[in-house]
Each structure stands twice: as C-alpha cells, then as structure tokens.
Design a protein around this motif. Structure first.
Motif, PDB file in Angstrom:
ATOM      1  N   GLY A  69     -30.406   5.298 -61.183  1.00 38.18           N
ATOM      2  CA  GLY A  69     -30.672   5.696 -62.555  1.00 38.18           C
ATOM      3  C   GLY A  69     -30.915   7.186 -62.651  1.00 38.18           C
ATOM      4  O   GLY A  69     -30.905   7.917 -61.653  1.00 38.18           O
ATOM      5  N   LEU A  70     -31.154   7.654 -63.876  1.00 41.99           N
ATOM      6  CA  LEU A  70     -31.444   9.064 -64.115  1.00 41.99           C
ATOM      7  C   LEU A  70     -32.657   9.159 -65.037  1.00 41.99           C
ATOM      8  O   LEU A  70     -32.508   9.229 -66.256  1.00 41.99           O
ATOM      9  CB  LEU A  70     -30.251   9.777 -64.739  1.00 41.99           C
ATOM     10  N   VAL A  89     -29.078   6.767 -67.662  1.00 41.10           N
ATOM     11  CA  VAL A  89     -27.940   6.048 -67.082  1.00 41.10           C
ATOM     12  C   VAL A  89     -28.112   4.540 -67.234  1.00 41.10           C
ATOM     13  O   VAL A  89     -27.164   3.833 -67.608  1.00 41.10           O
ATOM     14  CB  VAL A  89     -27.758   6.430 -65.598  1.00 41.10           C
ATOM     15  N   LEU A  90     -29.297   4.046 -66.972  1.00 44.30           N
ATOM     16  CA  LEU A  90     -29.538   2.598 -67.029  1.00 44.30           C
ATOM     17  C   LEU A  90     -29.879   2.105 -68.428  1.00 44.30           C
ATOM     18  O   LEU A  90     -29.999   0.904 -68.641  1.00 44.30           O
ATOM     19  CB  LEU A  90     -30.670   2.227 -66.057  1.00 44.30           C
ATOM     20  N   GLY A  91     -30.037   3.006 -69.393  1.00 38.74           N
ATOM     21  CA  GLY A  91     -30.345   2.594 -70.760  1.00 38.74           C
ATOM     22  C   GLY A  91     -31.648   1.830 -70.863  1.00 38.74           C
ATOM     23  O   GLY A  91     -31.747   0.819 -71.548  1.00 38.74           O
ATOM     24  N   THR A  92     -32.659   2.329 -70.188  1.00 34.62           N
ATOM     25  CA  THR A  92     -33.938   1.640 -70.075  1.00 34.62           C
ATOM     26  C   THR A  92     -35.082   2.590 -70.394  1.00 34.62           C
ATOM     27  O   THR A  92     -35.013   3.784 -70.088  1.00 34.62           O
ATOM     28  CB  THR A  92     -34.128   1.083 -68.651  1.00 34.62           C
ATOM     29  N   VAL A  93     -36.141   2.050 -71.016  1.00 32.22           N
ATOM     30  CA  VAL A  93     -37.408   2.767 -71.099  1.00 32.22           C
ATOM     31  C   VAL A  93     -38.383   2.056 -70.169  1.00 32.22           C
ATOM     32  O   VAL A  93     -38.619   0.853 -70.302  1.00 32.22           O
ATOM     33  CB  VAL A  93     -37.977   2.793 -72.527  1.00 32.22           C
ATOM     34  N   TRP A  94     -38.919   2.803 -69.205  1.00 30.87           N
ATOM     35  CA  TRP A  94     -39.922   2.278 -68.278  1.00 30.87           C
ATOM     36  C   TRP A  94     -41.311   2.698 -68.755  1.00 30.87           C
ATOM     37  O   TRP A  94     -41.467   3.728 -69.395  1.00 30.87           O
ATOM     38  CB  TRP A  94     -39.701   2.846 -66.865  1.00 30.87           C
ATOM     39  N   THR A  95     -42.300   1.903 -68.416  1.00 29.76           N
ATOM     40  CA  THR A  95     -43.680   2.281 -68.675  1.00 29.76           C
ATOM     41  C   THR A  95     -44.485   2.178 -67.384  1.00 29.76           C
ATOM     42  O   THR A  95     -44.271   1.263 -66.577  1.00 29.76           O
ATOM     43  CB  THR A  95     -44.306   1.420 -69.788  1.00 29.76           C
ATOM     44  N   LEU A 112     -30.305   1.968 -76.550  1.00 26.90           N
ATOM     45  CA  LEU A 112     -30.651   2.961 -75.530  1.00 26.90           C
ATOM     46  C   LEU A 112     -29.492   3.274 -74.593  1.00 26.90           C
ATOM     47  O   LEU A 112     -29.546   4.261 -73.850  1.00 26.90           O
ATOM     48  CB  LEU A 112     -31.834   2.454 -74.694  1.00 26.90           C
ATOM     49  N   ALA A 113     -28.453   2.479 -74.621  1.00 25.96           N
ATOM     50  CA  ALA A 113     -27.353   2.608 -73.665  1.00 25.96           C
ATOM     51  C   ALA A 113     -26.488   3.831 -73.943  1.00 25.96           C
ATOM     52  O   ALA A 113     -26.403   4.320 -75.074  1.00 25.96           O
ATOM     53  CB  ALA A 113     -26.499   1.345 -73.694  1.00 25.96           C
ATOM     54  N   SER A 114     -25.836   4.319 -72.882  1.00 24.93           N
ATOM     55  CA  SER A 114     -24.893   5.422 -73.041  1.00 24.93           C
ATOM     56  C   SER A 114     -23.532   4.876 -73.449  1.00 24.93           C
ATOM     57  O   SER A 114     -23.288   3.664 -73.404  1.00 24.93           O
ATOM     58  CB  SER A 114     -24.757   6.191 -71.727  1.00 24.93           C
TER      59      SER A 114
END
Length: 242
Positions: A69-70, A89-95, A112-114
């Motif tokens: 990911g980026l 890159v992964l279209g994700t929000v992490w917490t 969120l995806a590219s």
C-alpha cells in the motif's frame, strides 16, 4: 530549516514502493505534547507504517502498514486519541491509537478507491467526521465518525477537482482550501461545494501538495515534481476571516 529525524533507508532502495518506486515520508501531524507522527512508505514490510518522533529520542515505528500500500494522509483526533491514515493504493482508511498497535481498516468504501493512480489522499478530522480527498476522482469526502469509532457512509461534498491533494479548513464552517497537483492551484471549496481558484502558477505554485493555516497566514508547499525547478514554500494571507 532543521532536520527533525532521519528514517532508516530500505535495503532495496525502495524500488518496490507501489506506484512511485521510491521511498517517501508522507502525512505528518503534531500532537499537543510535542510528539510528531509521520507516515513512511517504502514497499518493504520492515519499514512501511506509522512512525513516532519524540524530541531527543530515535524515531520509532509504532504501527506496521501493508508494504503493498501507500500510506499518504494522516489526521489526528485529539479528543479520542486516534490517528486516521489514508492508503492511496489500497483505497483504505486505517485507524490506530496514538499509543500505536495493530491498525484497523476503518473504511474501505468504494469512494476511496483509485482509478489507476492514487485514490484516498488528504485527511482531516472536523465536525465529528473524517474528511478525505480522492486525487484520481477529484472529490472531497465527509465520513461521519460514529459511536465506537465506526465509519459512516462517505458523503461527496465537492467534486470535479482532479489532482486534489491536501486541504485545510479556514475556520468558516466547512469552507476548505485545497491543493490541486497537476494544474498547480490552490482552490477555495465553499460549504455548498462550489469552488474558486485563489492561487496558481502566477503566484509561484508548482505542483502544490499540502496546505496549512496559522492564524490568517496560509502556507502552501510546492513539490515541483513535474517542473523540477523550484520546490518552494509560499505564504499568503487569508482576508475576511472572522
């Protein structure tokens, strides 16, 4: 300028960093206690992730993130002591808690995806929600933060801004200043989603990637990654701020 910290270089030079092929530090936030949190993307499992910088101490990775990911945008919820990380890159929000630990995939919504380059990008906590830009789709999203730190459904608050990167709230409700990479512009996004250009190449912008406000001063960083002539920091004044 002074160097706050130098992160360890990946053994392979970062050639496997997704999309870009070189290692880079991205999102950065400053906590009230003086701690600085920064994201590092290297394409390697031993270094990619969230790093903590404490004055007088060596940098420490406090959360590992996927090497494929980026991690890009970083936002701090000071009250909940949570950090939110966008992965372009992964279209994700992490917490991740400010203390560190295992990241949780907070949202993987399709908004969120590219579309081939970079998706979810800038991030800010504001008004009970996480606001996120999508560079490829040219959108500004509002994702409500529900009880128990659950993500609500994303709402598109503005669109038609291809290359939108970082942004900052002006203090006038939901009004935003946002950087547009390719056209080299700083735009104002009003609460109703309408946009207007306030700074451009005539003012010295070259692929601006981030913006911050301090009082009435607006600071815009230009990366100049296509012109390669004048990476710079520009300061402007925000007039009419209450």
């Amino acid at each position: 300028m002074r160097i706050l910290a130098t992160l360890p270089a990946p053994a392979d030079g970062g050639v496997h960093t997704p999309v870009l092929g070189f290692p880079l530090t991205t999102g950065v936030v400053h906590a009230p206690d003086g701690t600085v949190y920064v994201l590092y993307a290297t394409g390697t499992g031993d270094l990619t992730g969230l790093w903590r910088l404490i004055p007088g101490k060596a940098p420490q990775r406090i959360a590992a993130l996927p090497a494929d990911g980026l991690p890009n945008g970083l936002a701090l919820d000071r009250h909940a002591r949570q950090l939110y990380i966008t992965d372009s890159v992964l279209g994700t929000v992490w917490t991740v808690p400010t203390t560190g630990g295992t990241p949780t995939a907070w949202s993987t919504a399709p908004e969120l995806a590219s579309t081939g380059f970079l998706g979810a990008n800038g991030a800010k906590v504001h008004g009970g929600a996480l606001w996120v830009t999508n560079l490829d789709k040219g959108t500004l999203l509002r994702i409500p933060i529900r009880l128990g730190n659950r993500a609500g459904a994303p709402q598109v608050k503005a669109s038609g801004m291809t290359g939108i990167d970082d942004f900052a709230f002006t203090g006038r409700g939901n009004e935003v200043l946002a950087t547009l990479n390719a056209p080299s512009e700083l735009v104002r996004i009003q609460s109703d989603g309408t946009t207007s250009t306030v700074l451009d190449t005539d003012d010295g912008l070259q692929n601006p990637t981030s913006v911050a406000l301090r009082g009435k001063d607006v600071y815009v960083l230009s990366a100049a990654y296509t012109t390669a002539t004048d990476p710079n920091l520009l300061r402007a004044r925000l007039y009419g701020r209450r």
